[in-house]
Design a protein around this motif. Structure first.
Motif, mmCIF file in Angstrom:
data_model
loop_
_atom_site.group_PDB
_atom_site.id
_atom_site.type_symbol
_atom_site.label_atom_id
_atom_site.label_comp_id
_atom_site.label_asym_id
_atom_site.label_seq_id
_atom_site.Cartn_x
_atom_site.Cartn_y
_atom_site.Cartn_z
ATOM 1 N N PRO A 73 0.841 -1.197 0.000
ATOM 2 C CA PRO A 73 0.000 0.000 0.000
ATOM 3 C C PRO A 73 0.880 1.254 0.000
ATOM 4 N N PRO A 74 0.529 2.275 -0.779
ATOM 5 C CA PRO A 74 1.350 3.495 -0.806
ATOM 6 C C PRO A 74 1.595 4.092 0.581
ATOM 7 N N ALA A 75 0.592 3.961 1.471
ATOM 8 C CA ALA A 75 0.748 4.500 2.821
ATOM 9 C C ALA A 75 1.845 3.785 3.596
ATOM 10 N N LEU A 76 2.217 2.586 3.149
ATOM 11 C CA LEU A 76 3.309 1.849 3.767
ATOM 12 C C LEU A 76 4.601 2.020 2.982
ATOM 13 N N ALA A 77 4.499 2.118 1.657
ATOM 14 C CA ALA A 77 5.694 2.261 0.816
ATOM 15 C C ALA A 77 6.442 3.553 1.109
ATOM 16 N N VAL A 78 5.708 4.658 1.271
ATOM 17 C CA VAL A 78 6.348 5.964 1.469
ATOM 18 C C VAL A 78 7.175 5.999 2.753
ATOM 19 N N PRO A 79 6.635 5.608 3.914
ATOM 20 C CA PRO A 79 7.470 5.650 5.123
ATOM 21 C C PRO A 79 8.653 4.679 5.089
ATOM 22 N N LEU A 134 9.795 14.653 10.277
ATOM 23 C CA LEU A 134 8.413 15.118 10.139
ATOM 24 C C LEU A 134 7.443 13.939 10.055
ATOM 25 N N GLY A 135 7.882 12.873 9.346
ATOM 26 C CA GLY A 135 7.045 11.683 9.239
ATOM 27 C C GLY A 135 6.815 11.016 10.577
ATOM 28 N N LEU A 136 7.855 10.974 11.401
ATOM 29 C CA LEU A 136 7.704 10.418 12.746
ATOM 30 C C LEU A 136 6.754 11.270 13.582
ATOM 31 N N ALA A 137 6.935 12.580 13.505
ATOM 32 C CA ALA A 137 6.115 13.474 14.308
ATOM 33 C C ALA A 137 4.643 13.412 13.913
ATOM 34 N N VAL A 169 3.305 9.271 10.259
ATOM 35 C CA VAL A 169 3.377 8.616 8.948
ATOM 36 C C VAL A 169 4.309 7.417 9.014
ATOM 37 N N VAL A 170 5.421 7.556 9.717
ATOM 38 C CA VAL A 170 6.382 6.462 9.893
ATOM 39 C C VAL A 170 5.939 5.640 11.090
ATOM 40 N N SER A 214 6.462 -0.053 9.289
ATOM 41 C CA SER A 214 7.324 0.427 8.203
ATOM 42 C C SER A 214 8.792 0.344 8.588
ATOM 43 N N LEU A 215 9.117 0.563 9.852
ATOM 44 C CA LEU A 215 10.505 0.473 10.296
ATOM 45 C C LEU A 215 11.007 -0.970 10.255
ATOM 46 N N ILE A 216 10.136 -1.915 10.615
ATOM 47 C CA ILE A 216 10.521 -3.333 10.564
ATOM 48 C C ILE A 216 10.779 -3.767 9.124
ATOM 49 N N LEU A 217 9.892 -3.383 8.216
ATOM 50 C CA LEU A 217 10.085 -3.738 6.808
ATOM 51 C C LEU A 217 11.325 -3.053 6.238
ATOM 52 N N ALA A 218 11.576 -1.826 6.640
ATOM 53 C CA ALA A 218 12.771 -1.122 6.176
ATOM 54 C C ALA A 218 14.033 -1.871 6.624
ATOM 55 N N ALA A 219 14.016 -2.397 7.846
ATOM 56 C CA ALA A 219 15.164 -3.165 8.340
ATOM 57 C C ALA A 219 15.347 -4.443 7.521
#
Length: 245
Positions: A40-46, A181-184, A187-188, A192-197
């Motif tokens: 989903p784009p909402a997950l891809a962006v972060p 800004l995304g964290l604040a 959005v992040v 999303s952090l787990i998938l990024a890892a």
């Protein structure tokens, strides 16, 4: 998530990071639409926002001797305050209209450079501040910070290594600000952090391969590849804008 989608996401991240390793930019604009094919784009962006941090650390460390710190600092000084106005404008105007305008400007700038437009000198202070401000504005408005600073540095008389290293640092710093800004804003997320890892190994592999190829090409080819990447960015943004109308 099915393993097939996870594997595809890792491959897409590796492809995008290859372009970043080769040119010093282009990760977000390549990775975001590719990841949106399987996520989903909402997950891809972060995920892309999160991956820009380790990507930038890797290149900033390896390219530090070739980086023009003054130029990168000036570009970011202009860019960071302009992110918020970009975010405001995208909420006030249709995003598709913004994308069309940006895409057309990017394509015209690429054509101008392709026909041999050169400054014949290094970028000046006001040019770095101005292009940085436009880059920060575009980061907030359409999540695409690159073209103004890229066009300015490619038109200069700088060596390819200096251009690539400086661009890497500029986009790393702007990426850090956008990630914060995304964290604040929520959005992040943890997901999303787990998938990024999980995608980080592909990120490092692709970026290392791109850096290796860069060391084997001359300045003329670097500019040609960089211009092609910028042009593709412009066409992609125009297509997205047209599809939304």
């Amino acid at each position: 998530m099915p393993w097939e989608l996870a594997a595809a996401g890792g491959l897409f991240v590796a492809i995008a990071s290859f372009f970043r390793g080769l040119t010093g930019f282009g990760f977000a604009i390549v990775a975001t639409p590719l990841l949106a094919l399987v996520l989903p784009p909402a997950l891809a962006v972060p995920i892309v926002l999160a991956l820009q941090i380790p990507a930038g650390i890797q290149t900033a460390a390896s390219d530090w001797p070739d980086t023009d710190l003054r130029a990168a600092s000036l570009a970011c000084l202009g860019g960071l305050p302009a992110i918020l106005p970009g975010l405001w404008l995208v909420s006030a105007l249709p995003a598709e209209t913004m994308r069309l305008v940006v895409g057309v400007v990017v394509i015209l700038s690429t054509v101008l450079l392709s026909f041999g437009f050169r400054l014949g000198r290094g970028p000046r202070t006001h040019e770095l501040l101005g292009s940085g401000a436009m880059s920060g504005f575009l980061m907030g408005a359409v999540a695409m910070a690159g073209p103004p600073v890229i066009v300015l540095l490619l038109a200069s008389d700088w060596a390819a290594r200096r251009c690539r290293a400086t661009l890497s640092l500029v986009f790393f710093m702007l990426g850090c600000a956008t990630f914060a800004l995304g964290l604040a804003n929520g959005v992040v997320t943890l997901q999303s952090l787990i998938l990024a890892a999980l995608y980080a190994p592909g990120l490092f592999a692709g970026q290392s391969l791109g850096g290796t190829l860069f060391s084997r090409i001359d300045g003329r080819r670097y500019r040609a590849v960089s211009l092609a990447t910028v042009a593709a960015t412009g066409f992609f943004v125009v297509i997205r804008g047209l599809a939304g109308h």
